[in-house]
Design an enzyme around this catalytic site. Structure first.
Site, PDB file in Angstrom:
ATOM      1  N   GLU A  84       5.231   2.952  -0.575  1.00  0.00           N
ATOM      2  CA  GLU A  84       4.410   4.154  -0.594  1.00  0.00           C
ATOM      3  C   GLU A  84       4.786   4.920  -1.875  1.00  0.00           C
ATOM      4  O   GLU A  84       5.866   5.532  -1.937  1.00  0.00           O
ATOM      5  CB  GLU A  84       4.679   4.987   0.668  1.00  0.00           C
ATOM      6  CG  GLU A  84       4.170   6.415   0.623  1.00  0.00           C
ATOM      7  CD  GLU A  84       2.697   6.551   0.239  1.00  0.00           C
ATOM      8  OE1 GLU A  84       1.855   5.765   0.719  1.00  0.00           O
ATOM      9  OE2 GLU A  84       2.391   7.454  -0.561  1.00  0.00           O
ATOM     10  N   CYS A  95      -0.101  -3.761   8.424  1.00  0.00           N
ATOM     11  CA  CYS A  95       0.379  -4.105   7.086  1.00  0.00           C
ATOM     12  C   CYS A  95       1.683  -4.886   7.186  1.00  0.00           C
ATOM     13  O   CYS A  95       2.621  -4.469   7.857  1.00  0.00           O
ATOM     14  CB  CYS A  95       0.588  -2.828   6.283  1.00  0.00           C
ATOM     15  SG  CYS A  95       1.387  -3.091   4.690  1.00  0.00           S
ATOM     16  N   SER A 140      -2.134   4.764  -4.771  1.00  0.00           N
ATOM     17  CA  SER A 140      -2.672   4.676  -3.418  1.00  0.00           C
ATOM     18  C   SER A 140      -1.653   5.249  -2.432  1.00  0.00           C
ATOM     19  O   SER A 140      -0.479   4.911  -2.478  1.00  0.00           O
ATOM     20  CB  SER A 140      -2.950   3.202  -3.095  1.00  0.00           C
ATOM     21  OG  SER A 140      -3.478   3.061  -1.801  1.00  0.00           O
ATOM     22  N   CYS A 186      -1.457  -5.264  -9.748  1.00  0.00           N
ATOM     23  CA  CYS A 186      -1.091  -4.574  -8.517  1.00  0.00           C
ATOM     24  C   CYS A 186       0.425  -4.631  -8.435  1.00  0.00           C
ATOM     25  O   CYS A 186       1.016  -5.716  -8.440  1.00  0.00           O
ATOM     26  CB  CYS A 186      -1.739  -5.321  -7.347  1.00  0.00           C
ATOM     27  SG  CYS A 186      -1.315  -4.643  -5.744  1.00  0.00           S
ATOM     28  N   CYS A 212      -3.589  -7.499  -0.128  1.00  0.00           N
ATOM     29  CA  CYS A 212      -2.866  -6.289   0.250  1.00  0.00           C
ATOM     30  C   CYS A 212      -2.079  -6.443   1.539  1.00  0.00           C
ATOM     31  O   CYS A 212      -2.529  -7.012   2.506  1.00  0.00           O
ATOM     32  CB  CYS A 212      -3.839  -5.138   0.387  1.00  0.00           C
ATOM     33  SG  CYS A 212      -5.388  -5.625   1.133  1.00  0.00           S
ATOM     34  N   CYS A 258       8.685  -0.760   2.890  1.00  0.00           N
ATOM     35  CA  CYS A 258       7.940   0.491   3.027  1.00  0.00           C
ATOM     36  C   CYS A 258       8.330   1.140   4.347  1.00  0.00           C
ATOM     37  O   CYS A 258       8.551   0.447   5.344  1.00  0.00           O
ATOM     38  CB  CYS A 258       6.433   0.213   3.016  1.00  0.00           C
ATOM     39  SG  CYS A 258       5.414   1.713   3.058  1.00  0.00           S
ATOM     40  N   GLU A 275       7.085  -7.986  -5.139  1.00  0.00           N
ATOM     41  CA  GLU A 275       6.019  -8.778  -5.741  1.00  0.00           C
ATOM     42  C   GLU A 275       5.056  -7.941  -6.548  1.00  0.00           C
ATOM     43  O   GLU A 275       4.872  -6.751  -6.290  1.00  0.00           O
ATOM     44  CB  GLU A 275       5.221  -9.482  -4.642  1.00  0.00           C
ATOM     45  CG  GLU A 275       6.040 -10.537  -3.955  1.00  0.00           C
ATOM     46  CD  GLU A 275       5.199 -11.487  -3.128  1.00  0.00           C
ATOM     47  OE1 GLU A 275       5.758 -12.442  -2.609  1.00  0.00           O
ATOM     48  OE2 GLU A 275       3.980 -11.264  -3.008  1.00  0.00           O
ATOM     49  N   SER A 324      -5.523   5.958   1.777  1.00  0.00           N
ATOM     50  CA  SER A 324      -5.670   4.941   2.820  1.00  0.00           C
ATOM     51  C   SER A 324      -5.997   5.651   4.123  1.00  0.00           C
ATOM     52  O   SER A 324      -5.100   6.062   4.853  1.00  0.00           O
ATOM     53  CB  SER A 324      -4.369   4.137   2.945  1.00  0.00           C
ATOM     54  OG  SER A 324      -4.114   3.475   1.734  1.00  0.00           O
ATOM     55  N   ASN A 362      -6.907  -8.240   6.164  1.00  0.00           N
ATOM     56  CA  ASN A 362      -6.232  -9.492   5.853  1.00  0.00           C
ATOM     57  C   ASN A 362      -5.202  -9.677   6.969  1.00  0.00           C
ATOM     58  O   ASN A 362      -4.189  -8.990   6.988  1.00  0.00           O
ATOM     59  CB  ASN A 362      -5.575  -9.331   4.484  1.00  0.00           C
ATOM     60  CG  ASN A 362      -4.964 -10.608   3.994  1.00  0.00           C
ATOM     61  OD1 ASN A 362      -5.352 -11.688   4.421  1.00  0.00           O
ATOM     62  ND2 ASN A 362      -4.014 -10.479   3.103  1.00  0.00           N
ATOM     63  N   CYS A 388       2.705   1.169   9.005  1.00  0.00           N
ATOM     64  CA  CYS A 388       1.317   0.924   9.444  1.00  0.00           C
ATOM     65  C   CYS A 388       1.276  -0.453  10.123  1.00  0.00           C
ATOM     66  O   CYS A 388       1.712  -1.445   9.544  1.00  0.00           O
ATOM     67  CB  CYS A 388       0.363   0.977   8.264  1.00  0.00           C
ATOM     68  SG  CYS A 388       0.457   2.547   7.368  1.00  0.00           S
TER      69      CYS A 388
END
Ligand code: SAH
Length: 366
Positions: free
Chosen positions: A184, A135, A217, A121, A359, A128, A108, A240, A316, A132
Site C-alpha cells: 500500500e 488479493c 494506487s 508496475c 494484480c 501488505c 516483484e 481501489s 484474477n 483485502c
C-alpha cells in the site's frame, strides 16, 4: 528457484537496506560524497551517470578517476537486489521480475510493453498490511516497507533493460509507472514520495519521467490522501473502491471500517481538484459479490459529474479463493449502467495473468 527458507544469507531482523544514491536528495548526495572523502562535485557526476545516463557500470564513468569510482560505488551504489528470475508472456511484451532484496525478502515488478507506451508496475512494500481478502499479497501480511532506493531500483533496472535493447521490440523509453505491485504505497508515504521525486526530478537529479505518467494506487488511507494532494504533484491517483456501499466494502477492503466510502470519495475529489487530474476508480468485478446491476447504479450515482474514470478489473482469482471473475453478461451490464450515468468506464486488460503477474498475484508463488 529458492524458497524463502533456502536462502543462504538472511540479514538480522529489522536491519535496514544499505544506503544508496537513490535514497538521497541532491543536497544529501553532496554531503555523502564528501563523507567518503571525495570532492562534492563528484555527486553531480555520479548522478549524471546513474540518473542521466542510466548507467550502473563504473567502467564507463570515464570522467571520474578509477580510485574514486571504486569509493563512490562502494559507498553509494551497493547492490540492493538481485534477480531471482524473469518470466515473460504476451510474446515477451510482458515481463515479470522476481527480486531478492538484501535481507532475503522477495518482491516483484512487471514491465508491460505496448505499441505506444511502456508501463512498469512496481512494489512499494514487501507484502501488505491491508488484508483485502481477494488479493494474494494481502494474505501473507506485511513484511516491511521498501526503502526509497529499493523502489527506484525496480524502475532503474527496467529502464536499463529497455535502453540496452534487452526487451524485445528494440530500444525504448519508459513512459508510465504504476504503484500497483505489492504493498500500500500511502502506508509507506515518505519513501514513496521520495521515489516519485527521484523518478520525476529532471536529469541529472532524477530520471526526468513525467509526473502525469505516474499512478499511485491506494485502498483509501484518507489522511494520507489529503497529504498527498498538498504535495503539488500532477500524478494520477487510483482509488481501489471495489464496492459502493459500506457494508460490502468493509469486507472487501477492510480499511473501510476506519474510513467510509463517503470520506474516501471526498478525499479523492479533493485530490482531483488540487492536482487537476481525473481520479481512477479501481473496481475488481467479483462474480455475484459486487457485480450486481444495482451496485453499478449506486456507484454511478455516487461519482457521476465528477472528474473520474472507472477501471473495471476482472477478478484474477487467487489460489484457494472461493471468488471468481464476473460472467461476461454481468460485466457488460455493469459497464452499460455506469456509462448510462455518463461515467467513463473501461475494462482493464489482463496482461500477465498466465505468469501470475496480474494484480494481487505478485510474489505469492515465491
Ligand atoms: N494497495 C494498493 C495498490 C496495490 S494493488 C491498492 O490496493 O490500491 C493494485 C490493484 O489491484 C488494486 O486496485 C487492488 O485492489 C487490485 N487487486 C488486487 N488483487 C486483485 C485480484 N486478485 N484481482 C483483481 N484485482 C486485484
Amino acid at each position: 528457484m529458492p524458497k524463502p527458507g533456502e536462502l543462504t544469507f538472511v540479514a538480522p531482523r529489522g536491519a535496514k537496506p544499505p544506503r544508496h544514491l537513490a535514497d538521497l536528495s541532491p543536497a544529501e548526495r553532496k554531503e555523502a560524497v564528501a563523507e567518503l572523502g571525495e570532492q562534492p562535485f563528484r555527486a553531480k557526476q555520479l548522478s549524471n551517470h546513474y540518473f542521466g545516463r542510466m548507467s550502473n557500470d563504473p567502467a564507463s564513468w570515464t570522467d571520474i578517476p578509477a580510485a574514486s569510482r571504486e569509493k563512490l560505488t562502494d559507498g553509494l551504489l551497493p547492490d540492493l537486489m538481485s534477480v531471482v528470475r524473469h518470466v515473460s508472456c504476451d510474446d515477451d511484451a510482458t515481463r515479470k521480475t522476481l527480486w531478492k532484496l538484501f535481507d532475503g525478502t522477495l518482491v516483484e515488478s512487471v514491465l508491460m510493453r505496448y505499441p505506444d507506451r511502456v508501463t512498469m508496475c512496481i512494489s512499494s512494500q514487501a507484502g501488505c498490511g491491508m488484508n483485502c481478502p481477494f488479493c494474494a499479497t494481502g494474505q501473507a501480511g506485511l513484511t516491511r516497507n521498501l526503502s526509497t532506493a529499493e523502489i527506484v531500483e525496480q524502475i532503474a533496472a527496467g529502464m536499463r533493460a529497455l535502453k540496452s535493447g534487452e526487451i524485445p521490440g528494440g530500444e525504448a523509453r519508459l513512459s508510465n509507472v504504476v504503484f500497483m505491485g505489492m504493498g500500500e504505497p500511502l502506508a509507506n508515504y515518505k519513501r514513496v514520495l521520495s521515489s516519485i521525486r527521484r523518478l520525476t526530478d529532471p536529469a541529472p537529479d532524477g530520471f526526468g519521467l513525467s509526473q502525469r505518467g505516474i499512478t499511485v494506487s491506494t485502498v483509501g488511507l484518507v489522511p494520507a490522501m489529503y497529504r498527498f494532494a498538498d504535495e503539488g504533484l500532477s500524478c494520477r491517483l487510483a482509488l481501489s473502491l471495489h464496492a459502493p456501499d459500506d457494508e460490502l466494502r468493509d469486507e472487501l477492503v477492510p480499511v473501510n471500517t476506519r474510513w467510509k466510502v463517503a470520506e474516501v470519495l471526498d478525499a479523492a475529489w479533493n485530490y482531483a481538484e488540487k492536482s487537476g487530474r481525473r481520479i481512477s476508480i479501481e473496481y475488481a468485478l467479483i462474480k455475484d459479490i459486487n457485480d450486481q446491476a444495482w451496485r453499478a447504479d449506486l456507484l454511478g450515482r455516487l461519482i457521476k459529474n465528477r472528474r473520474v474514470h472507472v477501471n473495471l478489473i476482472p477478478l484474477n482469482p487467487t489460489p484457494g479463493s472461493k471468488w471468481t471473475a464476473s460472467r461476461p453478461e454481468d460485466e457488460r451490464e455493469f459497464v452499460r449502467r455506469l456509462q448510462s450515468h455518463g461515467v467513463p468506464t473501461t475494462v482493464r486488460d489482463t496482461r500477465g495473468q498466465e505468469i501470475d503477474g496480474a494484480c494481487g498475484q505478485l510474489a505469492a508463488a515465491g
